[in-house]
Design a protein around this motif. Sequence first.
Motif, mmCIF file in Angstrom:
data_model
loop_
_atom_site.group_PDB
_atom_site.id
_atom_site.type_symbol
_atom_site.label_atom_id
_atom_site.label_comp_id
_atom_site.label_asym_id
_atom_site.label_seq_id
_atom_site.Cartn_x
_atom_site.Cartn_y
_atom_site.Cartn_z
ATOM 1 N N ASN A 183 8.589 10.178 -2.633
ATOM 2 C CA ASN A 183 8.599 9.058 -3.584
ATOM 3 C C ASN A 183 9.259 7.846 -2.923
ATOM 4 O O ASN A 183 9.810 7.958 -1.815
ATOM 5 C CB ASN A 183 9.330 9.437 -4.898
ATOM 6 C CG ASN A 183 10.749 9.915 -4.653
ATOM 7 O OD1 ASN A 183 11.593 9.159 -4.184
ATOM 8 N ND2 ASN A 183 11.010 11.178 -4.938
ATOM 9 N N GLY A 184 9.230 6.725 -3.606
ATOM 10 C CA GLY A 184 9.756 5.482 -3.025
ATOM 11 C C GLY A 184 11.269 5.484 -2.899
ATOM 12 O O GLY A 184 11.815 4.854 -1.969
ATOM 13 N N THR A 185 11.940 6.176 -3.798
ATOM 14 C CA THR A 185 13.401 6.235 -3.727
ATOM 15 C C THR A 185 13.809 7.011 -2.479
ATOM 16 O O THR A 185 14.706 6.593 -1.732
ATOM 17 C CB THR A 185 13.971 6.899 -5.007
ATOM 18 O OG1 THR A 185 13.393 6.249 -6.144
ATOM 19 C CG2 THR A 185 15.477 6.790 -5.068
ATOM 20 N N PHE A 245 14.509 -3.337 -9.301
ATOM 21 C CA PHE A 245 14.540 -1.992 -9.863
ATOM 22 C C PHE A 245 15.718 -1.252 -9.229
ATOM 23 O O PHE A 245 16.051 -1.470 -8.074
ATOM 24 C CB PHE A 245 13.214 -1.272 -9.541
ATOM 25 C CG PHE A 245 13.162 0.134 -10.044
ATOM 26 C CD1 PHE A 245 13.178 0.393 -11.410
ATOM 27 C CD2 PHE A 245 13.114 1.205 -9.170
ATOM 28 C CE1 PHE A 245 13.134 1.702 -11.884
ATOM 29 C CE2 PHE A 245 13.062 2.520 -9.634
ATOM 30 C CZ PHE A 245 13.079 2.760 -10.989
ATOM 31 N N VAL A 251 13.418 -6.892 -1.362
ATOM 32 C CA VAL A 251 12.416 -6.242 -2.219
ATOM 33 C C VAL A 251 11.309 -7.272 -2.446
ATOM 34 O O VAL A 251 11.598 -8.401 -2.840
ATOM 35 C CB VAL A 251 13.034 -5.838 -3.579
ATOM 36 C CG1 VAL A 251 11.991 -5.158 -4.467
ATOM 37 C CG2 VAL A 251 14.250 -4.940 -3.374
ATOM 38 N N ASP A 275 11.510 -3.205 1.022
ATOM 39 C CA ASP A 275 11.085 -2.397 -0.120
ATOM 40 C C ASP A 275 9.781 -2.996 -0.635
ATOM 41 O O ASP A 275 9.766 -4.023 -1.309
ATOM 42 C CB ASP A 275 12.167 -2.408 -1.210
ATOM 43 C CG ASP A 275 11.803 -1.513 -2.393
ATOM 44 O OD1 ASP A 275 10.616 -1.176 -2.534
ATOM 45 O OD2 ASP A 275 12.708 -1.170 -3.182
ATOM 46 N N ALA A 315 7.481 -1.380 -2.475
ATOM 47 C CA ALA A 315 6.927 -0.537 -3.554
ATOM 48 C C ALA A 315 6.030 -1.322 -4.509
ATOM 49 O O ALA A 315 5.106 -0.775 -5.088
ATOM 50 C CB ALA A 315 8.067 0.125 -4.330
ATOM 51 N N GLN A 316 6.318 -2.620 -4.687
ATOM 52 C CA GLN A 316 5.543 -3.407 -5.658
ATOM 53 C C GLN A 316 4.535 -4.354 -4.980
ATOM 54 O O GLN A 316 3.893 -5.132 -5.670
ATOM 55 C CB GLN A 316 6.497 -4.217 -6.541
ATOM 56 C CG GLN A 316 7.450 -3.321 -7.338
ATOM 57 C CD GLN A 316 8.227 -4.058 -8.402
ATOM 58 O OE1 GLN A 316 8.006 -5.233 -8.661
ATOM 59 N NE2 GLN A 316 9.156 -3.357 -9.045
ATOM 60 N N SER A 347 6.308 3.170 -2.656
ATOM 61 C CA SER A 347 6.168 4.200 -3.677
ATOM 62 C C SER A 347 4.700 4.291 -4.059
ATOM 63 O O SER A 347 4.009 3.274 -4.124
ATOM 64 C CB SER A 347 6.972 3.773 -4.912
ATOM 65 O OG SER A 347 6.545 4.491 -6.058
ATOM 66 N N LYS A 380 1.712 2.012 -9.602
ATOM 67 C CA LYS A 380 1.796 1.060 -8.490
ATOM 68 C C LYS A 380 0.392 0.606 -8.063
ATOM 69 O O LYS A 380 -0.597 1.259 -8.384
ATOM 70 C CB LYS A 380 2.508 1.716 -7.287
ATOM 71 C CG LYS A 380 3.975 2.049 -7.586
ATOM 72 C CD LYS A 380 4.818 0.793 -7.661
ATOM 73 C CE LYS A 380 6.295 1.066 -7.721
ATOM 74 N NZ LYS A 380 6.896 0.951 -9.045
#
Length: 377
Positions: free
Chosen positions: A60-62, A87, A132, A158, A160-161, A187, A192
């Motif tokens: 996962n992204g975390t 986030f 991010v 980051d 993820a988005q 992520s 997403k």
Amino acid sequence: MKKIQMVDLRSQYDKIKNEIDNAIHAVIESSAFINGPEVKNFQQDLEKYLGVKHVIPCANGTDALQVSMMALGLKPGDEVIAPSFTFVATAEVIALLGLTPVLVDVDADTFNIDPKAIERAITPKTKAIVPVHLFGQCADIDAIMEIASKHKLYVIEDVAQAIGADYTMKDGSKKKAGTIGHVGCTSFFPSKNLGCYGDGGAIFTNDDKLAEEIRIVVNHGMKVRYYHDSIGVNSRLDSMQAAILRVKLKHLDEYAAARNKAATYYDNAFKSNPKLKVPVRFNKSNHVFHQYTLVTNGIDRNKLPEYLQEKGIPAMIYYPVPMHLQKAYQDPRYKEKDFPVSESLAKSVISLPMHTELDEEQLKHITSSVLEFIEKN
Ligand SMILES: Cc1ncc(COP(=O)(O)O)c(C=O)c1O
């Protein structure tokens, strides 16, 4: 009218049903559920799409963020700079590893980390920066890389988005978000832009040594089977998710175009309203609209989601509390008013439904309902 959702994964699936069903079926037939050939195939497809040397899939992204910080050898006491308006995962893994999160404010137009604020926050203990790329648009990564190289810091993007977004470098060349820093983390959470049908994530890097270290960390600190040279974690993307992602990756650019079409519709409806600020496009990045986020002014923002809900329209507040004011991240170094932009955004933003399947009838209903609320309030 079709039911309006924040993200309509079902309608998206209907359009690629055969491809997805065949991919899932092939994995079941092969029974190679963990580390099967589809994981390697997806890794290679994504490396090619991003133009990056190494993609290391993970759970996962975390985890992607945590593993990156472990692989870079960050140690307790090291300071890591991150935006306050984001986030939680970004700050969470820093704290979890015993590193010190150093929060900074964001830019009022792009919602992304402000390079000038980064520079002010650097101390002799600073080791890394985590920009991010929020809501689908790149942070000013060129400027951040310059600061990082001046102070010998790692940059962990980051993404993820914002997977698939392009950043225009100083020399005019374009690079994919997540491939410019020392390491990029993403992520594949279902909602997403490139989402699987469960949890998933990946780490990108052009650095061979770092890639090797990341592969060791995600696999229990193990290079040779059952010989553990360092403490790692277990973080894998399973074959079924990889097979689904291979199908969806082929559609990623067309999905970004569909999101942009919806964003343009929203823009045209809202741009002349003085109580709404439509998303500002950053001139160094395109936008892949993970979220369509308005900044309101002079209206009771908190009443708007309820009003929309009554009309069958979901809306979300991303994010209602900046990191420095969150209970878990309270720190004597921070107090209210420290990050005025993050605090003001938390009070004034609202995100409208944004996905690949929005049709004109839905968009018309959403925009007219938002404008109706403003008129009445
Ligand atoms: C900016 C950002 N970073 C990290 C993550 C964490 O990803 P995951 O939910 O896959 O752990 C997310 C997911 O929501 C995110 O939006």
